[in-house]
Design a protein around this motif. Structure first.
Motif, PDB file in Angstrom:
ATOM      1  N   LEU A   1     -33.634  24.074  51.787  1.00  0.00           N
ATOM      2  CA  LEU A   1     -32.679  23.314  50.788  1.00  0.00           C
ATOM      3  C   LEU A   1     -32.752  25.007  50.994  1.00  0.00           C
ATOM      4  CD1 LEU A   1     -30.806  23.135  48.598  1.00  0.00           C
ATOM      5  CD2 LEU A   1     -32.743  22.158  47.435  1.00  0.00           C
ATOM      6  N   ASP A   2     -31.332  25.747  50.654  1.00  0.00           N
ATOM      7  CA  ASP A   2     -30.877  27.371  49.648  1.00  0.00           C
ATOM      8  C   ASP A   2     -30.598  26.676  47.994  1.00  0.00           C
ATOM      9  OD1 ASP A   2     -31.077  29.808  48.702  1.00  0.00           O
ATOM     10  OD2 ASP A   2     -29.135  30.258  50.288  1.00  0.00           O
ATOM     11  N   LEU A   3     -31.499  26.811  47.051  1.00  0.00           N
ATOM     12  CA  LEU A   3     -31.463  26.129  45.473  1.00  0.00           C
ATOM     13  C   LEU A   3     -30.957  27.105  45.449  1.00  0.00           C
ATOM     14  CD1 LEU A   3     -30.761  23.577  43.872  1.00  0.00           C
ATOM     15  CD2 LEU A   3     -33.444  24.357  43.401  1.00  0.00           C
TER      16      LEU A   3
ATOM     17  N   ALA B   1     -30.090  22.465  40.232  1.00  0.00           N
ATOM     18  CA  ALA B   1     -32.127  22.815  39.965  1.00  0.00           C
ATOM     19  C   ALA B   1     -32.480  21.491  39.734  1.00  0.00           C
ATOM     20  CB  ALA B   1     -32.804  24.157  39.659  1.00  0.00           C
TER      21      ALA B   1
ATOM     22  N   ILE C   1     -30.469  17.891  41.574  1.00  0.00           N
ATOM     23  CA  ILE C   1     -30.775  18.291  43.695  1.00  0.00           C
ATOM     24  C   ILE C   1     -29.240  17.211  43.840  1.00  0.00           C
ATOM     25  CG2 ILE C   1     -30.952  19.456  45.318  1.00  0.00           C
ATOM     26  CD1 ILE C   1     -33.672  20.520  43.666  1.00  0.00           C
TER      27      ILE C   1
ATOM     28  N   VAL D   1     -36.088  18.414  52.649  1.00  0.00           N
ATOM     29  CA  VAL D   1     -36.340  19.248  53.596  1.00  0.00           C
ATOM     30  C   VAL D   1     -37.788  19.348  53.398  1.00  0.00           C
ATOM     31  CG1 VAL D   1     -34.317  19.463  52.418  1.00  0.00           C
ATOM     32  CG2 VAL D   1     -35.740  20.334  50.986  1.00  0.00           C
TER      33      VAL D   1
ATOM     34  N   VAL E   1     -37.853  24.756  49.917  1.00  0.00           N
ATOM     35  CA  VAL E   1     -36.611  25.087  49.065  1.00  0.00           C
ATOM     36  C   VAL E   1     -36.930  26.475  49.270  1.00  0.00           C
ATOM     37  CG1 VAL E   1     -35.820  24.509  47.082  1.00  0.00           C
ATOM     38  CG2 VAL E   1     -37.003  22.740  48.014  1.00  0.00           C
TER      39      VAL E   1
ATOM     40  N   VAL F   1     -35.673  29.855  47.155  1.00  0.00           N
ATOM     41  CA  VAL F   1     -34.090  30.193  45.511  1.00  0.00           C
ATOM     42  C   VAL F   1     -34.394  31.506  45.675  1.00  0.00           C
ATOM     43  CG1 VAL F   1     -34.088  29.934  43.547  1.00  0.00           C
ATOM     44  CG2 VAL F   1     -35.278  27.839  45.001  1.00  0.00           C
TER      45      VAL F   1
ATOM     46  N   ILE G   1     -37.419  19.422  42.025  1.00  0.00           N
ATOM     47  CA  ILE G   1     -37.399  19.579  43.563  1.00  0.00           C
ATOM     48  C   ILE G   1     -38.505  19.430  44.613  1.00  0.00           C
ATOM     49  CG2 ILE G   1     -38.312  22.261  44.566  1.00  0.00           C
ATOM     50  CD1 ILE G   1     -36.659  23.774  42.169  1.00  0.00           C
TER      51      ILE G   1
ATOM     52  N   LEU H   1     -38.326  17.944  47.925  1.00  0.00           N
ATOM     53  CA  LEU H   1     -39.080  18.265  48.891  1.00  0.00           C
ATOM     54  C   LEU H   1     -40.030  16.646  49.942  1.00  0.00           C
ATOM     55  CD1 LEU H   1     -41.210  20.913  47.549  1.00  0.00           C
ATOM     56  CD2 LEU H   1     -40.062  21.204  49.623  1.00  0.00           C
TER      57      LEU H   1
ATOM     58  N   LEU I   1     -42.463  25.271  48.340  1.00  0.00           N
ATOM     59  CA  LEU I   1     -40.848  26.335  47.079  1.00  0.00           C
ATOM     60  C   LEU I   1     -41.265  27.421  46.897  1.00  0.00           C
ATOM     61  CD1 LEU I   1     -38.721  26.856  44.949  1.00  0.00           C
ATOM     62  CD2 LEU I   1     -40.519  25.533  43.494  1.00  0.00           C
TER      63      LEU I   1
ATOM     64  N   ARG J   1     -46.016  22.084  47.206  1.00  0.00           N
ATOM     65  CA  ARG J   1     -46.000  20.688  47.253  1.00  0.00           C
ATOM     66  C   ARG J   1     -47.006  20.054  46.458  1.00  0.00           C
ATOM     67  NH1 ARG J   1     -44.982  14.898  47.659  1.00  0.00           N
ATOM     68  NH2 ARG J   1     -43.293  14.829  46.815  1.00  0.00           N
TER      69      ARG J   1
END
Length: 261
Positions: free
Chosen positions: A55-57, A105, A108, A115, A118, A120, A136, A140, A146, A259
């Motif tokens: 994910l491109d947040l 964010a 989401i 995903v 993530v 950013v 987030i 995940l 992240l 995470r």
């Protein structure tokens, strides 16, 4: 990451955070991308997974999205989420093969464990981290990562430091780093790394790049024009930048955390 904005006026910070959509095309055209090495480092903890879901947040116009694609993330396994509709429209034009969703964010639009990573780019300092980090964490998968990336002008170089003063910019390598990413129950420990980068510019295109920065976007037209004229005049009079094209030295700051289970 409040030290990104020393003035810390909440109303001004909010204006800056929402200022980009009106200049979405210029943002796509003028902003630098990210170094491949920084993106590979960000994904390193989950690099063995396949296919890698990313994910491109707060994806903006897709600057980081494009770097992810060229580093082997498949378009079918990549999703971009962006809250600003104008930025999202530009992203869809730039990377039409990637799924692009409106969202932020703090909410989401993906299911749980959707995903493996993530990422950013140039945006985590805008987040309400108390709300964003658990969200987030939710999207995940177990063991996911992240990572935040920030391009900062390298003001250890004297002419860059003076350019920052002339342009009234408060964000640079020496003046701001992501020092206060908090360890939380969601992401206990953040690692940090730095990567050299550069962007080829002229006096005019450098001024255009700075013109897409939030501190410029919130100025009135007359004040913005005045600052832009000062930037161009400075660059045309500075030996390192006076003769056509030059490289703007950049340090890409990166932070990543796994995470918590």
């Amino acid at each position: 990451m409040k030290d990104a904005f020393p003035d810390s006026d909440p109303a001004l910070v909010a204006r800056r955070a929402s200022s980009f959509g009106g200049s979405a095309a210029a943002y796509a055209r003028e902003r630098p991308d990210y170094p491949d090495a920084a993106v590979r480092w960000a994904l390193e903890p989950v690099a063995g997974r396949g296919p890698l879901r990313v994910l491109d947040l707060a994806a903006g116009t897709g600057k980081l999205t494009q770097v992810l694609l060229r580093n082997g993330v498949g378009a079918a396994d990549l999703v971009a989420v962006e809250p600003d509709t104008a930025m999202l429209d530009e992203l869809r034009r730039e990377v039409p093969g990637v799924r692009a969703l409106r969202g932020g964010a703090e909410a989401i639009p993906l299911p749980d464990a959707a995903v493996d990573a993530v990422l950013v780019g140039q945006a985590m300092h805008w987040f309400d981290l108390d709300r964003a980090l658990p969200e987030i964490h939710r999207v995940l998968a177990a063991g996911g990562v992240l990572a935040g990336l920030w391009n900062t002008d390298d003001d250890r170089v004297p002419w860059v430091a003076e350019l920052k003063r002339v342009s009234r910019s408060t964000v640079s390598f020496r003046r701001w780093q992501p020092k206060d990413l908090p360890g939380t129950r969601w992401f206990p420990v953040f690692e940090r790394a730095e990567f050299p980068h550069a962007q080829r510019r002229t006096a005019e295109s450098m001024a255009a790049t700075i013109g897409t920065h939030s501190h410029m976007l919130v100025l009135d037209d007359a004040e913005r024009a005045e600052v832009t004229e000062r930037i161009v005049a400075f660059l045309r009079a500075t030996p390192e930048t006076a003769e056509g094209e030059f490289d703007l030295p950049i340090v890409t700051l990166a932070a990543r955390a796994l995470r918590a289970d």
